[in-house]
Design a protein around this motif. Structure first.
Motif, mmCIF file in Angstrom:
data_model
loop_
_atom_site.group_PDB
_atom_site.id
_atom_site.type_symbol
_atom_site.label_atom_id
_atom_site.label_comp_id
_atom_site.label_asym_id
_atom_site.label_seq_id
_atom_site.Cartn_x
_atom_site.Cartn_y
_atom_site.Cartn_z
ATOM 1 N N ARG A 193 0.153 -0.841 -0.228
ATOM 2 C CA ARG A 193 0.003 0.294 -0.223
ATOM 3 C C ARG A 193 1.045 1.403 0.132
ATOM 4 O O ARG A 193 0.576 1.945 -1.097
ATOM 5 N N LYS B 17 2.503 1.953 -3.370
ATOM 6 C CA LYS B 17 1.973 2.161 -4.557
ATOM 7 C C LYS B 17 0.900 3.902 -4.308
ATOM 8 O O LYS B 17 1.373 4.247 -5.393
ATOM 9 N N PHE B 18 0.917 4.696 -3.120
ATOM 10 C CA PHE B 18 0.914 5.511 -2.581
ATOM 11 C C PHE B 18 2.207 5.997 -3.279
ATOM 12 O O PHE B 18 2.427 7.255 -3.626
ATOM 13 N N LYS B 19 3.318 6.246 -2.842
ATOM 14 C CA LYS B 19 4.574 6.768 -2.962
ATOM 15 C C LYS B 19 4.967 7.480 -4.528
ATOM 16 O O LYS B 19 5.099 7.675 -5.074
ATOM 17 N N GLU B 20 4.548 6.095 -5.660
ATOM 18 C CA GLU B 20 4.609 5.811 -7.082
ATOM 19 C C GLU B 20 4.124 6.591 -7.367
ATOM 20 O O GLU B 20 3.656 7.226 -8.514
ATOM 21 N N LYS B 21 1.915 6.935 -6.697
ATOM 22 C CA LYS B 21 1.611 8.303 -7.098
ATOM 23 C C LYS B 21 1.597 9.813 -6.775
ATOM 24 O O LYS B 21 1.747 11.113 -7.450
ATOM 25 N N VAL B 22 3.254 10.348 -6.366
ATOM 26 C CA VAL B 22 3.287 11.334 -5.621
ATOM 27 C C VAL B 22 4.775 11.207 -6.759
ATOM 28 O O VAL B 22 5.126 10.996 -6.987
#
Length: 162
Positions: A154, A157-162
């Protein structure tokens, strides 16, 4: 037991408080945010008891509200370190409501949080390995690796969106 290990029971922490009118939401039950603040506090204390170091909250995996807590009831929180990695600790928290007249307790909330131990400069530092002893502790511990993998996925996944 080995030198750098601790039993789950070594971090076991209990917190109690009485639920007052100013703790209530418009449904006449305790604010969920108030319960979450108690959960973070007791989990941090449990993590510090385990590693005897400063800790920071890294994750709140889940907070599951199972039932209401009403005015005048006693809030009882239990926490213990349920899984460890090199510098992090997963803490399991159970919250109960207790009727002060009958003594009846109901499980109202469960949560898993992750804390990282830090040194005086705020850098992650190693923690003792937690050792489960009872069958219940072993069952909770066995799920720790899967919960950890889910947390890491999780976060990635959020790091990739940043």
């Amino acid at each position: 037991m080995e030198k750098n290990t601790k039993r789950m029971t070594d971090s076991y922490t209990v917190m109690t408080d009485l639920v007052f009118p100013n703790d209530m939401n418009h449904h006449h039950t305790i604010f969920g945010g108030k319960v979450m603040a108690y959960i973070d506090r007791i989990a941090a204390i449990s993590a510090m008891r385990h590693c005897h170091k400063d800790v920071v909250t890294a994750s709140t995996d889940s907070v599951d509200f199972l039932g209401p807590v009403k005015e005048g009831e006693i809030l009882v929180l239990n926490a213990f370190v349920s899984f460890t990695r090199r510098t992090s600790m997963e803490v399991c928290v159970h919250v109960y409501s207790e009727n002060p007249k009958s003594g009846e307790r109901k499980l109202t909330t469960t949560a898993y949080l992750t804390f990282v131990a830090v040194d005086d400069e705020g850098r992650p530092t190693e923690v003792p390995v937690v050792i489960p002893e009872t069958e219940e502790e072993k069952a909770i511990y066995c799920g720790g690796e899967a919960r950890c993998r889910a947390r890491m996925a999780r976060r990635q996944k959020f790091k990739e969106k940043v």
